[in-house]
Design a protein around this motif. Sequence first.
Motif, PDB file in Angstrom:
ATOM      1  N   LEU A 331       0.803  -1.220   0.000  1.00 19.02           N
ATOM      2  CA  LEU A 331       0.000   0.000   0.000  1.00 19.02           C
ATOM      3  C   LEU A 331       0.839   1.276   0.000  1.00 19.02           C
ATOM      4  O   LEU A 331       0.344   2.348  -0.386  1.00 19.02           O
ATOM      5  CB  LEU A 331      -0.930  -0.013   1.216  1.00 19.02           C
ATOM      6  CG  LEU A 331      -2.021   1.056   1.307  1.00 19.02           C
ATOM      7  CD1 LEU A 331      -2.895   1.050   0.036  1.00 19.02           C
ATOM      8  CD2 LEU A 331      -2.879   0.817   2.543  1.00 19.02           C
ATOM      9  N   PRO A 333       3.299   2.549  -1.946  1.00 19.71           N
ATOM     10  CA  PRO A 333       3.406   3.341  -3.184  1.00 19.71           C
ATOM     11  C   PRO A 333       2.141   4.141  -3.490  1.00 19.71           C
ATOM     12  O   PRO A 333       2.213   5.330  -3.842  1.00 19.71           O
ATOM     13  CB  PRO A 333       3.682   2.282  -4.256  1.00 19.71           C
ATOM     14  CG  PRO A 333       4.309   1.156  -3.520  1.00 19.71           C
ATOM     15  CD  PRO A 333       3.610   1.124  -2.202  1.00 19.71           C
ATOM     16  N   ASP A 334       0.968   3.525  -3.374  1.00 14.41           N
ATOM     17  CA  ASP A 334      -0.285   4.227  -3.676  1.00 14.41           C
ATOM     18  C   ASP A 334      -0.539   5.355  -2.680  1.00 14.41           C
ATOM     19  O   ASP A 334      -0.962   6.454  -3.064  1.00 14.41           O
ATOM     20  CB  ASP A 334      -1.453   3.256  -3.666  1.00 14.41           C
ATOM     21  CG  ASP A 334      -1.409   2.284  -4.827  1.00 14.41           C
ATOM     22  OD1 ASP A 334      -0.675   2.561  -5.794  1.00 14.41           O
ATOM     23  OD2 ASP A 334      -2.092   1.240  -4.739  1.00 14.41           O
ATOM     24  N   ALA A 335      -0.313   5.070  -1.377  1.00 12.60           N
ATOM     25  CA  ALA A 335      -0.534   6.094  -0.363  1.00 12.60           C
ATOM     26  C   ALA A 335       0.435   7.258  -0.534  1.00 12.60           C
ATOM     27  O   ALA A 335       0.053   8.436  -0.380  1.00 12.60           O
ATOM     28  CB  ALA A 335      -0.381   5.481   1.031  1.00 12.60           C
ATOM     29  N   ALA A 337       1.929   8.240  -3.347  1.00 10.48           N
ATOM     30  CA  ALA A 337       1.548   9.009  -4.538  1.00 10.48           C
ATOM     31  C   ALA A 337       0.327   9.886  -4.259  1.00 10.48           C
ATOM     32  O   ALA A 337       0.270  11.057  -4.672  1.00 10.48           O
ATOM     33  CB  ALA A 337       1.261   8.061  -5.704  1.00 10.48           C
ATOM     34  N   ALA A 338      -0.677   9.333  -3.540  1.00  2.51           N
ATOM     35  CA  ALA A 338      -1.872  10.117  -3.226  1.00  2.51           C
ATOM     36  C   ALA A 338      -1.530  11.303  -2.331  1.00  2.51           C
ATOM     37  O   ALA A 338      -2.056  12.410  -2.527  1.00  2.51           O
ATOM     38  CB  ALA A 338      -2.904   9.227  -2.554  1.00  2.51           C
ATOM     39  N   ARG A 341       0.179  14.062  -4.351  1.00  5.35           N
ATOM     40  CA  ARG A 341      -0.782  14.822  -5.156  1.00  5.35           C
ATOM     41  C   ARG A 341      -1.533  15.829  -4.297  1.00  5.35           C
ATOM     42  O   ARG A 341      -1.758  16.979  -4.697  1.00  5.35           O
ATOM     43  CB  ARG A 341      -1.774  13.865  -5.829  1.00  5.35           C
ATOM     44  CG  ARG A 341      -1.187  13.062  -6.975  1.00  5.35           C
ATOM     45  CD  ARG A 341      -2.295  12.412  -7.797  1.00  5.35           C
ATOM     46  NE  ARG A 341      -3.092  11.486  -6.999  1.00  5.35           N
ATOM     47  CZ  ARG A 341      -2.817  10.187  -6.887  1.00  5.35           C
ATOM     48  NH1 ARG A 341      -1.742   9.669  -7.483  1.00  5.35           N
ATOM     49  NH2 ARG A 341      -3.603   9.405  -6.179  1.00  5.35           N
ATOM     50  N   ARG A 364       9.652   8.888   0.712  1.00 11.54           N
ATOM     51  CA  ARG A 364       9.908   8.243  -0.571  1.00 11.54           C
ATOM     52  C   ARG A 364      11.361   7.787  -0.678  1.00 11.54           C
ATOM     53  O   ARG A 364      11.650   6.711  -1.219  1.00 11.54           O
ATOM     54  CB  ARG A 364       9.555   9.196  -1.719  1.00 11.54           C
ATOM     55  CG  ARG A 364       9.827   8.604  -3.084  1.00 11.54           C
ATOM     56  CD  ARG A 364       9.218   9.441  -4.169  1.00 11.54           C
ATOM     57  NE  ARG A 364       7.758   9.333  -4.196  1.00 11.54           N
ATOM     58  CZ  ARG A 364       7.086   8.312  -4.730  1.00 11.54           C
ATOM     59  NH1 ARG A 364       7.753   7.271  -5.257  1.00 11.54           N
ATOM     60  NH2 ARG A 364       5.774   8.298  -4.728  1.00 11.54           N
ATOM     61  N   GLY A 390     -12.048   8.770  -0.957  1.00 11.35           N
ATOM     62  CA  GLY A 390     -11.721   8.908  -2.378  1.00 11.35           C
ATOM     63  C   GLY A 390     -12.925   9.338  -3.192  1.00 11.35           C
ATOM     64  O   GLY A 390     -14.078   9.201  -2.783  1.00 11.35           O
ATOM     65  N   GLY A 396     -10.179   5.861  -0.336  1.00 10.62           N
ATOM     66  CA  GLY A 396      -8.986   6.080  -1.112  1.00 10.62           C
ATOM     67  C   GLY A 396      -7.782   5.441  -0.466  1.00 10.62           C
ATOM     68  O   GLY A 396      -7.870   4.843   0.615  1.00 10.62           O
ATOM     69  N   ALA A 397      -6.632   5.587  -1.095  1.00  6.89           N
ATOM     70  CA  ALA A 397      -5.410   4.946  -0.617  1.00  6.89           C
ATOM     71  C   ALA A 397      -5.014   5.476   0.758  1.00  6.89           C
ATOM     72  O   ALA A 397      -4.585   4.712   1.632  1.00  6.89           O
ATOM     73  CB  ALA A 397      -4.284   5.165  -1.640  1.00  6.89           C
ATOM     74  N   ARG A 400      -7.355   3.990   3.384  1.00  6.00           N
ATOM     75  CA  ARG A 400      -7.039   2.584   3.625  1.00  6.00           C
ATOM     76  C   ARG A 400      -5.749   2.449   4.436  1.00  6.00           C
ATOM     77  O   ARG A 400      -5.649   1.586   5.313  1.00  6.00           O
ATOM     78  CB  ARG A 400      -6.890   1.840   2.287  1.00  6.00           C
ATOM     79  CG  ARG A 400      -8.166   1.732   1.491  1.00  6.00           C
ATOM     80  CD  ARG A 400      -8.079   0.637   0.429  1.00  6.00           C
ATOM     81  NE  ARG A 400      -6.884   0.744  -0.396  1.00  6.00           N
ATOM     82  CZ  ARG A 400      -6.796   1.460  -1.512  1.00  6.00           C
ATOM     83  NH1 ARG A 400      -7.839   2.186  -1.920  1.00  6.00           N
ATOM     84  NH2 ARG A 400      -5.680   1.474  -2.221  1.00  6.00           N
TER      85      ARG A 400
END
Length: 512
Positions: A331, A333-335, A337-338, A341, A364, A390, A396-397, A400
């Motif tokens: 999880l 990478p998705d968290a 990236a979110a 953003r 990161r 989300g 959303g990531a 979660r």
Amino acid sequence: MTSFLIRGRPRRATAHIRVRVAHALLGVVTGTVWLVLPLMTVGVPDPVPTARAGTTTRSAPPRPEGTSTADLVLPLLAGVAAVALAGYGRLRRARRARTRTTPGTVPARPSAPSPEDAERQARAALRLTDDCVRTSREELAFVRERFGTGRTERFERALRAAGTESAAAFAIWRRYEQGSPRDAGARRQALAGVIGRCAEAGRRLDAEAEALDRLRGFGERGPDPAGLEAAERRFRELTARVVAARETLAELRARYPASASESVAGYAEQAGDRLLFATARLNGARQAVDAGDTDRAVCRLRAGEGAVAQAGVLVGGVERLAARLAEAAMLVPDALAAAEREATAARQGGAGRAPAERVLAAAREEWTAGTGDPLDLLRRITRTVEPVPGAEAGPGALERAALLVARCSVEGAEEYVAVHRAAVGTAARARLAEAVRELGAGHAGRADAVAGEARELAGLDVRAHGTPYADAEGDTAGLAGAVLGGILLAEDADAGPPASYGGPRTRSRHRA
């Protein structure tokens, strides 16, 4: 005041009766003397001789010197009566002085406990109730496995009710700790509510303890052989899982930083210690069954079941953490990236999120280098950028990620308190109960933070408690861990009876 007057009537009535009896006795004695006095003077010659007819009466002869017995009786009795009444009155005054607490006043009711005493009672009640609920849940798992849910529903229902009362008591106590309510009278009522709910939880469990024993055959015929076999079967399964848990811990240390597996460090060894204790107790139960020693068989079986249950919690903690770390690693990478953003959008909107961007950049970098703890990275990410639902269906990531971190924290604190319950105090348990409430309400960030506080406080309690019981060979092997885990209640010189399903009145009922 009314209650005092009612209680005081018998004492005053008794005093009045005693006075009347004394007066009646004095009257009887006086009347008797007046009746007996003429008889006492029958033999005494007349003081004035009778004049004969035709003769002139002569002067009466002089009285003899001294006083007759009859003349002394009345003054003597009067003196004795006066002394007796005076003594009785003095005795009554002395008795009233001894029983009177304040001159002229008597308290109408016992004084209420001080706030400090009431708080101590509430803490003790919370801790005891929490132990009873945890122990009852552990034993009921063995009974359910043996008899199925159909025959254990009444015990499940009582346990759920007790758990509800316990959770409500902890919620009241937590608000009390935080200063709510503020009014002194309302705070006293809050403490009374805590103690009352704990008492109700214990009552519900106590009411079903005897029926559970009957179902299990803990009477004249002793434990159900199938129940003993079920405990032995689970024991054998856990023996294999302990070996696997040691291997899992080695893999976690090789793959992640040491901080990733720190929360379960030593769990495999503690699980082995519990199983060592269970070995002696289950063997003893089998021997007692063969010898027809019912009480000893029940006592040993319950101690063995408790040790097996806690070994399962410890091994399960290692397995759970490994699964959570793997889930978190997927999880991250998705968290990340979110979160990036969100931070970029906020900066472009003029919100000034430069500090957040620096935190995310460091996260990161750790992730790319493979040096980060996945759960810790998710925690830092979600605390930097608040997770929001989300836009698409489902969370959303970031949401979660926050939920995963919170669940892991609450589960870890639950496991730690469960296997160290004899040392863990009320503060840690209250924080843990709050974390469970926050998680149920969907407040993942708050649940994670409070669960961390609970775990830290519990660790301090355990370190301060220590392990006063030294391990030895044979029958006493693993005794320290059994006492620390609350498997045995340290009430006797031999570490006490095993904890069993029930409330404060029945949980220690099985004694060899």
